[in-house]
Design an enzyme around this catalytic site. Structure first.
Site, PDB file in Angstrom:
ATOM      1  N   ASP A 161       0.690  -0.901  -7.364  1.00  0.00           N
ATOM      2  CA  ASP A 161       0.355  -2.293  -7.674  1.00  0.00           C
ATOM      3  C   ASP A 161      -1.141  -2.554  -7.500  1.00  0.00           C
ATOM      4  OD1 ASP A 161       2.803  -3.340  -8.409  1.00  0.00           O
ATOM      5  OD2 ASP A 161       3.319  -4.050  -6.405  1.00  0.00           O
ATOM      6  N   VAL A 162      -1.670  -2.069  -6.391  1.00  0.00           N
ATOM      7  CA  VAL A 162      -3.082  -2.329  -6.106  1.00  0.00           C
ATOM      8  C   VAL A 162      -3.961  -1.675  -7.167  1.00  0.00           C
ATOM      9  CG1 VAL A 162      -4.947  -1.931  -4.448  1.00  0.00           C
ATOM     10  CG2 VAL A 162      -2.690  -2.622  -3.630  1.00  0.00           C
TER      11      VAL A 162
END
Lengths: 400, 400
Positions: A161-162
Site C-alpha cells: 500500500d505504501v
C-alpha cells in the site's frame, strides 16, 4: 514545493490517501471528498482516547476535506465540477474508487479533456485485492520468519500500500510534466498487485526463481547474500550488525575482537571473507564468533566498540521505545513536529522525509476535520454563492 | 512519459538505483556512473548461473552505464561535466554517495547553478544506516511474527529502501517542476531513517504509542483492527481472507456458511459485527468458525465459494509458485516482458506498474552491460571526439 498544484482525491485506506498526502505535504492543494459522515476508513483503528481514528488523521494530513452525498446526481456533479475546475495546475484526480459510471475516466474527461486521472485498482483487471492478499500471493510470508517454521509470516507494515501510494504520486507528477509540455491529459492506472510483483522482480526474486529454479529458503533474521544478523548482549539487549563494505566488515571484526579467529577460519575453510558471498555461505561459523562476543559483553560496551570501529549496526526497539528514546523520532528532527490535531490533541506528526533546499521552512499540517472545507472549496472552485451553498446544505447534498 | 529528462546517477544497492530505475522505466535518460570494474553492488547475490548479479541487473533496467575512474581528478571532472551538461531537462543528479568534496552540492552546483541534486543518506545527520538497521529501530520486527514469540522478525523485503527510492524519484520530479516554473535548482536531501519513521508515523503507530502509551502486541497473522487471517484447508492449502467492507464481511459469512453461527455469537456477546472493531476484538471466536469450515473443505471448493460471494481473499504462494502459476506474474500481464539480458539470457522482467494512457506501447528494457555507454555518453554530453575518448581509455580514466 508543489504549491499551486491541485488534486481532487476520492479515496479510502492507505494507498491513495498516502499518495495524496505526500503531495499535500509538499505543498499541493489536495482536496479529499468523502460521503457525508465519512468513508469506510473514517473510524479505523487505532482510535484516540476520544474516539477519533489515528489511522485517518495520520494518513490525511495537509488536505482539505469536503463532504458530499455521492449517491445523489447533484453531489456527483459537484465532484465532477471540482475535478474539471479550470487552471493549468488543476484538473487532476487521484482515486482508488472503482473507475466506473460517473467516476470513469470517460465521464470525468468529458468535462475537461486534458484531465489527468490516476486510478488505483487491486489487480490489473480491476478486481479487488488488498495489501494482505497481494502479500500472500507474492511469496514473502513464506520466506519470512524463523528458519524452522513452516508457517507464513504476514507483514505488519502494509508495504505494498505504501509503495503504491508513492507510485501514484510519482505517476501524477510525471503526467503533470507531460501535460505541461504537450497539453495532453491522460488516464494513469496502477494496480496494487503490479506494484508488488514488479518490486519482487526488481529485487531479483523472479529471475532467481526462474533461472535457478530454487525457492530461497527462510533465513530467519540472517541477511541474504552478505553478513548480517541480530545478536543478544550479556545484559539481554538485542542489536543487528551488518557488514557489506570491506570497511564495515573489518570494523566488525575489530569491534568484536574476532579478527584472529576469522583469519584462522579463512585458513581452515580455504576461503576469503572479503568476498561477501563467502561471508554469507559460512555465516553460521562467523555468527558463532560474534555470538560468543555478544554473550559476554554488555550493550553499552558493544555500542561503544561498534561505533568506534565505524560499524553499521542498530539496536532493536519497539514503537513505544522509538517514540520515547530515539531522537530521530522527536522534535529534535525537523521532520517531526508537534501538531494540534482536531479531535485528538497534540500529537507528534511527520512531514515529508524530502527536504528541499528551496523550501526550507516546513510546517507539518494536521489532518482536516471531516468536511471542514466544504463551503470554501465550493466557493473557490465552483464559484458558488453563500445562498447556493446554504441551499445545498439544506437539501443534504453537502455537509461540513 | 519522461522522455527527454536526463538524470546522472551515482549509486549503489537498492534505494538510489531503484529510484533512478523508476525514472528510466518511465522513459528518462538515466546514466549511472560506476568506478571501473563496477561498484560495491555489482556482484551482489543472487547470481545467475553465469555469475552475473541478478540483483544488479534487476535494479538497473533501462539505464545507460559508464565506467569512470572516480579516484582520478580527471574522472571526477568528467562526472561533474555530465551532471552540469546543458539542457532544460538535464542538470539532475541522484546519488546515495556521501555528498562531500567533489560530490558535494556546493562543488556540483558551482558548474551549473540550477542543478537539482537528490542526495540520499542513512540518517538525517549523514551517518550510515541501512534498511536492516533502520528496521530494527522502528519497531516492526518486534510486532511481527508468531504471537508466542519474543524474538524480533526481520523483514525480507527491504521495504524502507524501496520506499526511499520512490521518494527520491518523487522529490526529483517535484524539484524539476519547481525549476521549470521558477528557474531555481536546489539540493534535496532524503534520509532512509526519515523515510521509515515518517511511514511509521503516517500509519498511526507513533500517535498510538504516544497517546495510548501501549505497545501494539504481536498479532501473528491477524489483521489489526478488522477481520483477516490465514486458514488451512482440508487438503493442506493456505489462504487469507480479509473482510473490511460490510459487503466483504457478509460475503465471507455466506461463503463459509457461518451466517447463523455468527448471528448467535452476536446475541451471546451482545455485539454487532458490522462494526469492524467488534470483529477485531472478538476475532478468536470468529476465526474458530472459519477454521472449522476450512478444515473440512478442500481448496478448490473454498476458492469457488469465496469467489462466488465476492470475498477479498488470496492463496499463499512462494516465489517459485508465483512465477510458475500466477498469470499476473507472466507475459499475460503487459507489465512483464521477456527480456534478453546480456550476461544472463532471457528473463521475465517487470516494467513500471504505472500504465500511462498517453504512452501505451511499453517495452521493458534490459539493464546495461557495465560501461556499455561510456563512449556514446562522452560524445553526446561532453562533445568529446573519438580521439579524445580513445585517449581517456588509454590512460585508464574511463572504461567500457
Amino acid at each position: 514545493m508543489l504549491s499551486g498544484l491541485r488534486v481532487i482525491e476520492g479515496s479510502a485506506f492507505v494507498a491513495a490517501p498516502s499518495g495524496g498526502m505526500h503531495l499535500a505535504l509538499l505543498g499541493a492543494d489536495v482536496i479529499r471528498f468523502d460521503p457525508i459522515g465519512g468513508s469506510i476508513d473514517y473510524t479505523r483503528w487505532p482510535l484516540a482516547p476520544g474516539g477519533s481514528s489515528l489511522y485517518w488523521t495520520s494518513l490525511n494530513k495537509g488536505k482539505r476535506s469536503i463532504q458530499v452525498d455521492l449517491r445523489s446526481e447533484e453531489g456527483r456533479e459537484i465532484v465532477q465540477g471540482l475535478v474539471a475546475a479550470p487552471g493549468d495546475n488543476a484538473g487532476m484526480f487521484l482515486t482508488n474508487f472503482p473507475a466506473r459510471g460517473w467516476l470513469s475516466y470517460e465521464s470525468m474527461s468529458a468535462k475537461r479533456s486534458d484531465l489527468i486521472m490516476v486510478a488505483i485498482t487491486g489487480n490489473p483487471d480491476g478486481s479487488t485485492a488488498v495489501d494482505y492478499t497481494v502479500n500472500a500471493a507474492v511469496g514473502y510470508p513464506n520466506a519470512t520468519g524463523p528458519v524452522d517454521s513452516d508457517e507464513p509470516v504476514n507483514h505488519v507494515l502494509p508495504a505494498w500500500d505504501v509503495i503504491c501510494g508513492q507510485q501514484a504520486a510519482l505517476g501524477l507528477l510525471a503526467a503533470d510534466r507531460h501535460r505541461r509540455l504537450t497539453g495532453e491529459g491522460q488516464l494513469v492506472t496502477l494496480a496494487l498487485s503490479d506494484v508488488a510483483m514488479s518490486t519482487v522482480a526488481n529485487l531479483g526474486h523472479v529471475a532467481e526463481a526462474e533461472l535457478l529454479g530454487e525457492q530461497r529458503p527462510r533465513l530467519g533474521n540472517d541477511l541474504y547474500g552478505a553478513f548480517g544478523r541480530d545478536f543478544v548482549t550479556s545484559d539481554g539487549e538485542r542489536f543487528i550488525v551488518v557488514a557489506i563494505s570491506i570497511k564495515q566488515w573489518q570494523g566488525t571484526l575489530e569491534a568484536t575482537g574476532i579478527t584472529d579467529a576469522v583469519t584462522e577460519l579463512e585458513r581452515e575453510l580455504g576461503v576469503d571473507f572479503t568476498d561477501e558471498g563467502a561471508r554469507f555461505e559460512h555465516r553460521d561459523r562467523l555468527f558463532a564468533l560474534v555470538e560468543d562476543y555478544a554473550r559476554r559483553t554488555p550493550m553499552a560496551e558493544v555500542a561503544a566498540s561498534l561505533d568506534a570501529n565505524g560499524c553499521c549496526w542498530g539496536r532493536y526497539s519497539d514503537f513505544l521505545g522509538m517514540v520515547r528514546d530515539d531522537p530521530r523520532c522527536s522534535t529534535a528532527n525537523p521532520m517531526f513536529q508537534r501538531v494540534d490535531q482536531p479531535g485528538v490533541g497534540s500529537v507528534l506528526s511527520a512531514g515529508s522525509p524530502l527536504r528541499f533546499g528551496a523550501d526550507a521552512e516546513v510546517v507539518v499540517p494536521p489532518a482536516p476535520v471531516l468536511g471542514a472545507d466544504t463551503d470554501q472549496v465550493l466557493e473557490d472552485l465552483l464559484g458558488l454563492s453563500s445562498a447556493e451553498i446554504a441551499d445545498l446544505h439544506d437539501r443534504g447534498v453537502v455537509a461540513g
